[in-house]
Enzyme design. Structure first.
Site, PDB file in Angstrom:
ATOM      1  N   ARG A 101      -7.517  11.987   8.029  1.00  0.00           N
ATOM      2  CA  ARG A 101      -6.969  11.423   6.784  1.00  0.00           C
ATOM      3  C   ARG A 101      -5.811  12.275   6.287  1.00  0.00           C
ATOM      4  NH1 ARG A 101      -8.130  12.722   1.794  1.00  0.00           N
ATOM      5  NH2 ARG A 101     -10.255  13.394   2.192  1.00  0.00           N
ATOM      6  N   TYR A 103       9.841  -7.461  -3.282  1.00  0.00           N
ATOM      7  CA  TYR A 103       8.694  -7.994  -2.535  1.00  0.00           C
ATOM      8  C   TYR A 103       7.494  -8.174  -3.482  1.00  0.00           C
ATOM      9  CZ  TYR A 103       4.552  -7.986   0.351  1.00  0.00           C
ATOM     10  OH  TYR A 103       3.332  -8.307   0.890  1.00  0.00           O
ATOM     11  N   LYS A 117       6.010  -5.287  10.432  1.00  0.00           N
ATOM     12  CA  LYS A 117       7.049  -6.277  10.737  1.00  0.00           C
ATOM     13  C   LYS A 117       7.824  -5.871  11.996  1.00  0.00           C
ATOM     14  CE  LYS A 117       5.618  -8.203   6.928  1.00  0.00           C
ATOM     15  NZ  LYS A 117       5.058  -7.159   6.108  1.00  0.00           N
TER      16      LYS A 117
HETATM   17  C1  LIG Z   1       9.715  -6.283   2.215  1.00  0.00           C
HETATM   18  C2  LIG Z   1       8.267  -5.943   2.351  1.00  0.00           C
HETATM   19  N1  LIG Z   1       7.843  -4.758   1.918  1.00  0.00           N
HETATM   20  C3  LIG Z   1       6.544  -4.388   1.997  1.00  0.00           C
HETATM   21  C4  LIG Z   1       5.609  -5.248   2.516  1.00  0.00           C
HETATM   22  C5  LIG Z   1       4.159  -4.829   2.556  1.00  0.00           C
HETATM   23  O1  LIG Z   1       3.816  -4.449   3.825  1.00  0.00           O
HETATM   24  P1  LIG Z   1       2.304  -4.495   4.374  1.00  0.00           P
HETATM   25  O2  LIG Z   1       1.893  -5.928   4.415  1.00  0.00           O
HETATM   26  O3  LIG Z   1       2.409  -3.838   5.710  1.00  0.00           O
HETATM   27  O4  LIG Z   1       1.483  -3.714   3.408  1.00  0.00           O
HETATM   28  C6  LIG Z   1       6.000  -6.494   2.998  1.00  0.00           C
HETATM   29  C7  LIG Z   1       4.997  -7.419   3.566  1.00  0.00           C
HETATM   30  O5  LIG Z   1       5.244  -8.587   3.748  1.00  0.00           O
HETATM   31  C8  LIG Z   1       7.365  -6.863   2.908  1.00  0.00           C
HETATM   32  O6  LIG Z   1       7.796  -8.054   3.333  1.00  0.00           O
END
Ligand SMILES: Cc1ncc(COP(=O)(O)O)c(C=O)c1O
Length: 394
Positions: free
Chosen positions: A55, A111, A208
């Site tokens: 961790r 987001y 992603k």
């Molecule tokens: C631009 C952006 N930032 C952060 C995140 C969050 O990432 P995670 O789903 O890996 O926690 C996403 C998820 O879709 C995103 O599109």
């Protein structure tokens, strides 16, 4: 060792491996063995480098973050920290930079998960956020207060693909003496390296493009060691560690990131141009198009010819037409997320932006019929055909 249980638990002495493995092994261990009590004490106290508990730090997870840092900063000054998800990275960063009473300035199009974290969670602890048009540098400057602790940005915003003026915003943050943290998930370091434009901390949902295969969740933060170390401390305290198996998958994905990204972006350019010419389409959001508001800015900040691989297409007919377009797709999958090798599409207003009514969507520059398409690695002509067929059927 005489007892069966002891022999089963401890096993034989591990075989020595003299050559380095071509691919680093996965350190699937929650804890690490020390030579002595003194060494244990020295590692715990930070007097000696070592691994104690996964961790806190894990070699496989750290290797992934190191690899991302090298892509974000080829000069090898920046360091990286691995996280269990993009949101774990974002949460740790904001907690590291804010105190009770702090103020954050973030883009209106931020987001949804970050918006929720800021408004539903951090607000309960006295952190207030002002959301502004993140592409308007003057508006961002005007939103700053003496207690503003961090300027938040996104390189490419979802789903309009608007581009942040990173150098302009970095100057605003520098003038105010606050860190500028940027979510670069939609761009990846292949399209844009924000640290070169004055950004202090770069964050990714590694789920992603970095992972690239839609089979793992992860996150990463990259920046100067002093800042990143503060974020690491929060990761340790909040338990946002990236698991070693996930890290190994992410590291494998990262090896093909430049190849995938260049191809996905090139296909996105082709798809965007084809969709813009379709009679049922009222709008296509992709910075490759000269009609996109931020085309020139993208040319200035991004690698030549690369504009990201998300294309947002809006058919005439509003909400119902957007949903029908998604339903008409045969090759592109109806699925959320982005960045993987398989192309995916979602109707924005009923998925990623579900919490916004038509009025709020309009204020954010999003049409109720907008469909976000994450371009994958299929042949460009097959994707154009699928999307065109779905549009023809409206
Ligand atoms: C631009 C952006 N930032 C952060 C995140 C969050 O990432 P995670 O789903 O890996 O926690 C996403 C998820 O879709 C995103 O599109």
């Amino acid at each position: 060792m005489t007892g069966d249980a002891t022999r089963a638990v401890h096993g034989p002495a591990p075989r020595e491996v003299r050559q380095p493995p071509l691919v680093p092994p996965v350190y699937r261990s929650a804890t690490f063995v020390f030579d002595s009590a003194q060494q244990t004490a020295d590692v715990f106290a930070g007097r000696e480098e070592g691994w104690s508990y996964s961790r806190t730090d894990n070699p496989t997870a750290q290797a992934f973050a190191d690899a991302v840092a090298l892509l974000e900063d080829p000069t090898e000054v920046a360091v990286g920290q691995p996280f269990a998800s993009g949101m774990a990275a974002i949460c740790s960063t904001l907690l590291a930079l804010c105190d009770a009473g702090s103020h954050v300035v973030a883009p209106r199009e931020v987001y949804g998960g970050t918006w929720s974290l800021l408004t539903r969670q951090l607000a309960r602890f006295g952190v207030e956020t002002t959301f502004v048009d993140g592409t308007d540098v003057d508006a961002v400057r005007a939103a700053l207060r003496p207690e503003t602790a961090v300027l938040w940005g996104e390189v490419l915003a979802n789903p309009t693909m608007s581009v942040a003026d990173l150098p302009g915003l970095a100057q605003v943050a520098r003038d105010a003496g606050i860190p500028f943290a940027v979510d670069a998930t939609f761009a990846s370091p292949v399209v844009c390296r924000p640290l070169e434009h004055g950004v202090d901390l770069v964050l990714h949902s590694a789920t992603k493009y970095l992972g690239g295969h839609s089979d793992v969740t992860g996150g990463v933060v990259v920046g100067a060691a002093a800042l990143v170390d503060r974020v690491r401390t929060v990761r340790i305290d909040t338990g946002g560690a990236l698991a070693p198996d996930e890290a190994a998958l992410l590291s494998r994905g990262l090896t093909t990131l430049p190849l995938r990204m260049v191809r996905q972006c090139a296909t996105a350019n082709t798809v965007a141009a084809a969709l813009a010419a379709h009679p049922r389409v009222v709008r296509v959001d992709h910075p490759s198009l000269p009609s996109h508001r931020d085309h020139a800015l993208a040319q200035r900040l991004f690698a030549p010819g690369l504009y990201g691989a998300v294309v947002t297409v809006t058919p005439s007919g509003g909400r119902a037409a957007g949903m029908a377009l998604v339903d008409g797709l045969q090759l592109v999958k109806r699925a959320t997320s982005l960045g993987g090798v398989v192309s995916k599409a979602v109707h924005v207003a009923t998925t990623t932006h579900l919490s916004m009514d038509d009025e709020s969507l309009a204020a954010a520059g999003i049409d109720p019929g907008a469909v976000r398409v994450s371009i994958g690695l299929e042949d460009p002509e097959d994707l154009v055909e699928d999307l065109t067929r779905a549009l023809d059927g409206l």
